[in-house]
Motif scaffolding. Structure first.
Motif, mmCIF file in Angstrom:
data_model
loop_
_atom_site.group_PDB
_atom_site.id
_atom_site.type_symbol
_atom_site.label_atom_id
_atom_site.label_comp_id
_atom_site.label_asym_id
_atom_site.label_seq_id
_atom_site.Cartn_x
_atom_site.Cartn_y
_atom_site.Cartn_z
ATOM 1 N N GLU A 110 0.300 -0.955 -0.215
ATOM 2 C CA GLU A 110 0.380 -0.136 0.052
ATOM 3 C C GLU A 110 0.623 1.699 -0.283
ATOM 4 O OE1 GLU A 110 -3.360 0.767 -0.176
ATOM 5 O OE2 GLU A 110 -3.344 -1.710 -0.256
ATOM 6 N N ARG A 136 4.138 1.571 -0.916
ATOM 7 C CA ARG A 136 3.793 1.803 -2.643
ATOM 8 C C ARG A 136 3.515 2.440 -4.147
ATOM 9 N NH1 ARG A 136 7.658 -2.799 -6.078
ATOM 10 N NH2 ARG A 136 9.797 -1.531 -6.035
ATOM 11 N N ARG A 137 2.350 1.545 -3.612
ATOM 12 C CA ARG A 137 1.175 1.725 -4.243
ATOM 13 C C ARG A 137 0.761 3.549 -4.156
ATOM 14 N NH1 ARG A 137 -2.872 -2.544 -2.894
ATOM 15 N NH2 ARG A 137 -1.919 -4.088 -4.472
ATOM 16 N N ASN A 186 3.517 5.957 -6.107
ATOM 17 C CA ASN A 186 2.958 5.769 -7.491
ATOM 18 C C ASN A 186 2.103 6.910 -7.321
ATOM 19 O OD1 ASN A 186 5.470 3.660 -7.561
ATOM 20 N ND2 ASN A 186 3.742 1.906 -7.969
ATOM 21 N N LYS A 187 1.103 6.996 -6.767
ATOM 22 C CA LYS A 187 -0.599 7.941 -7.238
ATOM 23 C C LYS A 187 0.869 9.613 -6.903
ATOM 24 C CE LYS A 187 -3.877 5.917 -5.236
ATOM 25 N NZ LYS A 187 -4.378 5.484 -4.394
#
Length: 151
Positions: free
Chosen positions: A101, A103-104, A107-108
């Motif tokens: 999460e 890492r996500r 990225n966002k």
């Protein structure tokens, strides 16, 4: 100083700078009074985002692998998920899912869309909530190595 000790010091430096940007955002109430046209506000927000991304990248791409190499648990074909699973088994991180999460979220945060200010503010708030996880992870890595007299 060993390479792993240097890596931990670099991670702590990124964390310290991230926390300073976090404190400035809180002290100046920048998310509530977010003005995309105010350069000083944007500068502080950008610093926070940059440091969050930098620290997450450094941990995920460098420090975690170096740590596993130091304890003889890293293999060349390990995916990021494999690395996280190994760290979770060792008790260094509490949850590999949590790190996925993070890492996500990272990225966002790399994408900036001026017309999606509210979404960006929510992502920044989420990143702020993740700072203790990043800090505890660095502490856990260091304690693990110290307890085994590697550093």
């Amino acid at each position: 100083m060993s390479v792993i000790q240097e890596n931990i010091q670099i991670a702590k430096l990124h964390l310290d700078r991230l926390k300073k940007a976090f404190e400035e955002i809180k002290e100046r109430n920048l998310l509530e009074n977010f003005d995309i046209d105010d350069f000083e506000t944007v500068k502080v927000i950008d610093t926070f985002i940059f440091r969050f991304i930098k620290l997450q990248d450094y941990l995920g791409q460098k420090l975690f692998k170096r740590f596993l190499e130091e304890i003889g648990e890293f293999y060349e074909d390990m995916s990021f998920i494999d690395v996280l699973d190994k760290l979770e088994k060792l008790g260094v991180i509490s949850s590999s899912e949590e790190w996925i999460e993070i890492r996500r979220l990272r990225n966002k945060l790399t994408h900036e869309y001026p017309d999606e200010i509210e979404e960006m503010k929510e992502e920044i708030k989420t990143a702020m909530d993740k700072i203790p996880i990043l800090e505890i992870t660095i502490e856990n890595l260091e304690h693990y190595l110290k307890n085994r007299k590697i550093i």
